[in-house]
Design a protein around this motif. Structure first.
Motif, mmCIF file in Angstrom:
data_model
loop_
_atom_site.group_PDB
_atom_site.id
_atom_site.type_symbol
_atom_site.label_atom_id
_atom_site.label_comp_id
_atom_site.label_asym_id
_atom_site.label_seq_id
_atom_site.Cartn_x
_atom_site.Cartn_y
_atom_site.Cartn_z
ATOM 1 N N GLU A 263 0.870 -1.186 0.000
ATOM 2 C CA GLU A 263 0.000 0.000 0.000
ATOM 3 C C GLU A 263 0.899 1.226 0.000
ATOM 4 O O GLU A 263 1.823 1.339 0.803
ATOM 5 C CB GLU A 263 -0.915 -0.009 1.227
ATOM 6 C CG GLU A 263 -2.047 0.981 1.098
ATOM 7 C CD GLU A 263 -3.212 0.698 2.055
ATOM 8 O OE1 GLU A 263 -3.955 1.640 2.326
ATOM 9 O OE2 GLU A 263 -3.354 -0.453 2.524
ATOM 10 N N VAL A 264 0.616 2.141 -0.946
ATOM 11 C CA VAL A 264 1.504 3.297 -1.110
ATOM 12 C C VAL A 264 0.667 4.504 -1.540
ATOM 13 O O VAL A 264 -0.375 4.357 -2.180
ATOM 14 C CB VAL A 264 2.606 2.975 -2.171
ATOM 15 C CG1 VAL A 264 2.004 2.608 -3.514
ATOM 16 C CG2 VAL A 264 3.584 4.121 -2.335
ATOM 17 N N ASP A 265 1.117 5.700 -1.142
ATOM 18 C CA ASP A 265 0.449 6.927 -1.582
ATOM 19 C C ASP A 265 0.636 7.056 -3.097
ATOM 20 O O ASP A 265 1.765 7.115 -3.587
ATOM 21 C CB ASP A 265 1.070 8.139 -0.866
ATOM 22 C CG ASP A 265 0.371 9.432 -1.260
ATOM 23 O OD1 ASP A 265 0.481 9.817 -2.438
ATOM 24 O OD2 ASP A 265 -0.270 10.056 -0.392
ATOM 25 N N ALA A 266 -0.467 7.087 -3.828
ATOM 26 C CA ALA A 266 -0.395 7.019 -5.297
ATOM 27 C C ALA A 266 0.369 8.189 -5.902
ATOM 28 O O ALA A 266 1.165 8.018 -6.824
ATOM 29 C CB ALA A 266 -1.811 6.952 -5.881
ATOM 30 N N ALA A 267 0.132 9.392 -5.379
ATOM 31 C CA ALA A 267 0.794 10.576 -5.949
ATOM 32 C C ALA A 267 2.301 10.528 -5.699
ATOM 33 O O ALA A 267 3.107 10.806 -6.600
ATOM 34 C CB ALA A 267 0.189 11.847 -5.360
#
Length: 372
Positions: A263-267
């Motif tokens: 899970e990662v911040d998309a931006a």
């Protein structure tokens, strides 16, 4: 034929029509827009024999009638006229001329007889339903990046729109793939859409349709048959042939058993991929992902131009994994995420990877890895 119309209304109608017209034409009439004035409105119709767009605009009609004139020329003239101008169009069919007047400007354009203009045959539609513009916009916007550009696999040159079983019942689903990546987007099935035949909507039609979907509250009337699809608002009707082919069984390539979850911040992820890909060779554009406990290292090693590496804090608790992707595909998929977090599900370095937004299963993306 003679009518007067506001420049803004004329520009909107003509620009929609002229965008369908192909720039290079062997048949002169296809470069023209058919203008028909009757009652208190004027209609503008343009076609490339595969797509037809019909745009209606209110006008003060003095003399009913019709003619055809070069679409791009008329569009350029109207575009260059001053804002708020009242434009008067008069057709002299005997002389084969259309006069366009606004203020002190006067243009005389060559016309072709309307009898030569090919009007798309009307057909019976098997399914008619209404869908909200915002829903259709999401379905097509999020899937169109994966449309194939390979002419040989023509059946992949569009978005496959059909009814399918999804989470919580039947869904209106759009799927596009080029063999390297795939997008599958679901929306609640509109009423009356249950018997809709699955159709492949061509790339150009998807681009033209986007212009009908600007207003979030607008309801779009959708009609579908085995050979054609039609999208209509009160002002604009877009009719298109569909791609005559069978879309492959995409469910086989959507991995079901991927358990390694990142899970990662998309931006942040997209920006980091973009930065490290700067040094990658144009041809391969390969980016390597190294996953460890709550840590992601993005790296590029291009012998001819250099190397780059960036570390991101992520949520990952499975065993160590190294996997490579085309940077362009990763960027396109990450840019589809509206919420903050993108969830990637991996199996191994040689298997397709699944991506979705948080726990939302209505938008699912698949990307094939590459060797790095």
């Amino acid at each position: 034929m003679k009518f007067s119309i506001e420049r803004a209304a004329l520009l909107k109608a003509v620009s929609q029509a002229q965008s369908v017209v192909e720039r290079r034409n062997t048949i002169p009439i296809l470069a023209n827009v058919l203008i028909e004035a009757e009652g208190s409105e004027v209609s503008f119709r343009a076609t490339d024999l595969d797509i037809e767009v019909l745009d209606k605009a209110p006008a003060q009609v003095e003399r009913a009638g019709s003619t055809t004139v070069a679409a791009t020329t008329l569009h350029e003239i109207v575009r260059k006229l001053p804002d708020g101008a009242l434009v008067s169009l008069t057709a002299d069919n005997a002389a084969g001329r259309l006069t366009v007047e606004a203020g002190r400007s006067n243009f005389s354009l060559a016309t072709l007889p309307k009898e030569d203009f090919p009007v798309m045959a009307s057909s019976e539609y098997a399914s008619n339903f209404s869908a909200n513009a915002a829903v259709l916009r999401r379905l097509f916007d999020k899937s169109k990046f994966a449309i194939s550009t390979e002419e040989t696999r023509y059946y992949l040159n569009g978005v496959y729109m059909h009814i399918a079983e999804g989470d919580g019942g039947k869904k209106l689903r759009c799927v596009a793939t080029d063999g390297h990546r795939l997008a599958r987007i679901d929306a609640d099935m509109p009423a009356d859409a249950a018997d809709m035949p699955g159709v492949i909507v061509p790339r150009k039609t998807v681009g033209e349709l986007r212009k009908l979907l600007e207003d979030d509250d607008m309801m779009i009337a959708v009609s579908v048959s085995e050979t054609k699809v039609r999208f209509a608002t009160p002002q604009i009707t877009l009719t298109s042939k569909v791609i005559d082919g069978t879309f492959p069984d995409y469910t086989r390539v959507i991995p079901q058993g991927n358990t390694r979850k990142l899970e990662v911040d998309a931006a942040d992820f997209a920006r980091a991929v973009d930065r490290v890909a700067t040094v990658s060779s144009e041809r391969s554009r390969a980016v390597k992902l190294q996953l460890d406990e709550d840590r992601l290292i993005l790296s590029v090693n291009a012998p001819d131009s250099g190397a780059a590496e960036e570390e991101l804090a992520v949520a990952y608790s499975d065993e160590r994994l190294e996997i490579g992707f085309n940077a362009k595909y990763l960027l396109e998929i990450a840019s589809q995420v509206d919420r903050e977090n993108a969830v990637f599900l991996f199996n191994s370095s040689g298997d397709p990877t699944l991506m979705r937004e948080g726990n939302d299963t209505s938008a699912v993306y698949v990307v094939m890895p590459m060797r790095v």
